[in-house]
Design an enzyme around this catalytic site. Structure first.
Site, PDB file in Angstrom:
ATOM      1  N   CYS A 196      -3.820   0.560  -3.001  1.00 55.13           N
ATOM      2  CA  CYS A 196      -3.832  -0.667  -2.199  1.00 55.13           C
ATOM      3  C   CYS A 196      -2.719  -1.619  -2.660  1.00 55.13           C
ATOM      4  O   CYS A 196      -2.294  -1.583  -3.817  1.00 55.13           O
ATOM      5  CB  CYS A 196      -5.175  -1.376  -2.327  1.00 55.13           C
ATOM      6  SG  CYS A 196      -6.564  -0.462  -1.652  1.00 55.13           S
ATOM      7  N   GLU A 238      -2.893  -4.836  -3.213  1.00 53.67           N
ATOM      8  CA  GLU A 238      -3.364  -5.743  -4.267  1.00 53.67           C
ATOM      9  C   GLU A 238      -3.326  -5.056  -5.629  1.00 53.67           C
ATOM     10  O   GLU A 238      -2.920  -5.652  -6.622  1.00 53.67           O
ATOM     11  CB  GLU A 238      -4.797  -6.223  -3.973  1.00 53.67           C
ATOM     12  CG  GLU A 238      -4.937  -6.974  -2.667  1.00 53.67           C
ATOM     13  CD  GLU A 238      -5.241  -6.087  -1.464  1.00 53.67           C
ATOM     14  OE1 GLU A 238      -5.782  -6.612  -0.488  1.00 53.67           O
ATOM     15  OE2 GLU A 238      -4.947  -4.874  -1.496  1.00 53.67           O
ATOM     16  N   GLU A 263       0.162   5.158   0.711  1.00 53.28           N
ATOM     17  CA  GLU A 263      -0.773   6.192   1.142  1.00 53.28           C
ATOM     18  C   GLU A 263      -0.397   7.546   0.557  1.00 53.28           C
ATOM     19  O   GLU A 263       0.746   7.775   0.149  1.00 53.28           O
ATOM     20  CB  GLU A 263      -0.784   6.297   2.673  1.00 53.28           C
ATOM     21  CG  GLU A 263      -1.358   5.087   3.343  1.00 53.28           C
ATOM     22  CD  GLU A 263      -1.372   5.186   4.860  1.00 53.28           C
ATOM     23  OE1 GLU A 263      -1.972   4.306   5.475  1.00 53.28           O
ATOM     24  OE2 GLU A 263      -0.777   6.138   5.435  1.00 53.28           O
ATOM     25  N   CYS A 265     -10.598  -3.743  -4.560  1.00 50.67           N
ATOM     26  CA  CYS A 265      -9.557  -4.722  -4.902  1.00 50.67           C
ATOM     27  C   CYS A 265     -10.151  -6.096  -5.187  1.00 50.67           C
ATOM     28  O   CYS A 265      -9.611  -6.844  -5.997  1.00 50.67           O
ATOM     29  CB  CYS A 265      -8.494  -4.785  -3.804  1.00 50.67           C
ATOM     30  SG  CYS A 265      -7.383  -3.373  -3.882  1.00 50.67           S
ATOM     31  N   ASN A 301       0.830  -1.197   0.000  1.00 47.72           N
ATOM     32  CA  ASN A 301       0.000   0.000   0.000  1.00 47.72           C
ATOM     33  C   ASN A 301       0.868   1.252   0.000  1.00 47.72           C
ATOM     34  O   ASN A 301       1.950   1.284   0.569  1.00 47.72           O
ATOM     35  CB  ASN A 301      -0.997  -0.001   1.163  1.00 47.72           C
ATOM     36  CG  ASN A 301      -0.370  -0.091   2.533  1.00 47.72           C
ATOM     37  OD1 ASN A 301       0.573  -0.847   2.758  1.00 47.72           O
ATOM     38  ND2 ASN A 301      -0.904   0.663   3.481  1.00 47.72           N
ATOM     39  N   CYS A 319     -10.125  -4.858   0.073  1.00 41.94           N
ATOM     40  CA  CYS A 319     -11.275  -3.955   0.052  1.00 41.94           C
ATOM     41  C   CYS A 319     -12.172  -4.330  -1.129  1.00 41.94           C
ATOM     42  O   CYS A 319     -11.789  -5.115  -2.002  1.00 41.94           O
ATOM     43  CB  CYS A 319     -10.806  -2.504  -0.046  1.00 41.94           C
ATOM     44  SG  CYS A 319     -10.131  -2.041  -1.656  1.00 41.94           S
TER      45      CYS A 319
END
Length: 130
Positions: free
Chosen positions: A50, A52, A41, A86, A39, A83
């Site tokens: 993310c 993934e 940010e 994803c 990830n 999520c």
């Protein structure tokens, strides 16, 4: 290298200065190659990426479009699931029977298929003859 090892290693590279919640993901493509992502940010939420999605982007950038297995890991009290976005991204490149292992850094794991994670996934068949 196992998917778990690859996800664990790349998790350390995560850029998570705001949440402190580092996630690593590794996927195996149809060729057998492993692609990883973490990830990333961004102070301007929700502009981050993310883990993934990063792994999928690496796979596609390498010229592959089919994944056969996924491993996601985070330092959390229970295995962290991808999520919703994803889940749809994974479903774009994998069939419903693809195994997704979700783990914690403490060693707890949960395994589900893509179909279990995203029942009724939106797919190409929904687009008809376009």
């Amino acid at each position: 290298m196992s998917l778990k090892d690859a996800a664990t290693r790349v998790r350390e590279n995560a850029h998570a200065p705001y949440s402190g919640f580092k996630v690593g993901a590794a996927l195996r493509a149809a060729s057998g190659a492993i692609y990883v992502g973490c990830n990333v940010e961004n102070i301007a939420y929700p502009e981050g990426t993310c883990a993934e999605a990063g792994a999928i982007a690496a796979m596609v950038a390498a010229g592959e479009t089919e994944l056969t297995e996924v491993h996601v890991i985070a330092d959390s009290p229970m295995p962290v699931t991808p999520c919703g976005g994803c889940r749809q991204k994974l479903a774009e490149f994998g069939v419903g029977t693809v195994r997704v292992t979700m783990g914690t850094t403490a060693g707890q794991e949960q395994v589900m298929t893509l179909a279990e994670l995203l029942p009724g996934a939106f797919g190409a068949a929904h687009m008809g003859d376009r």
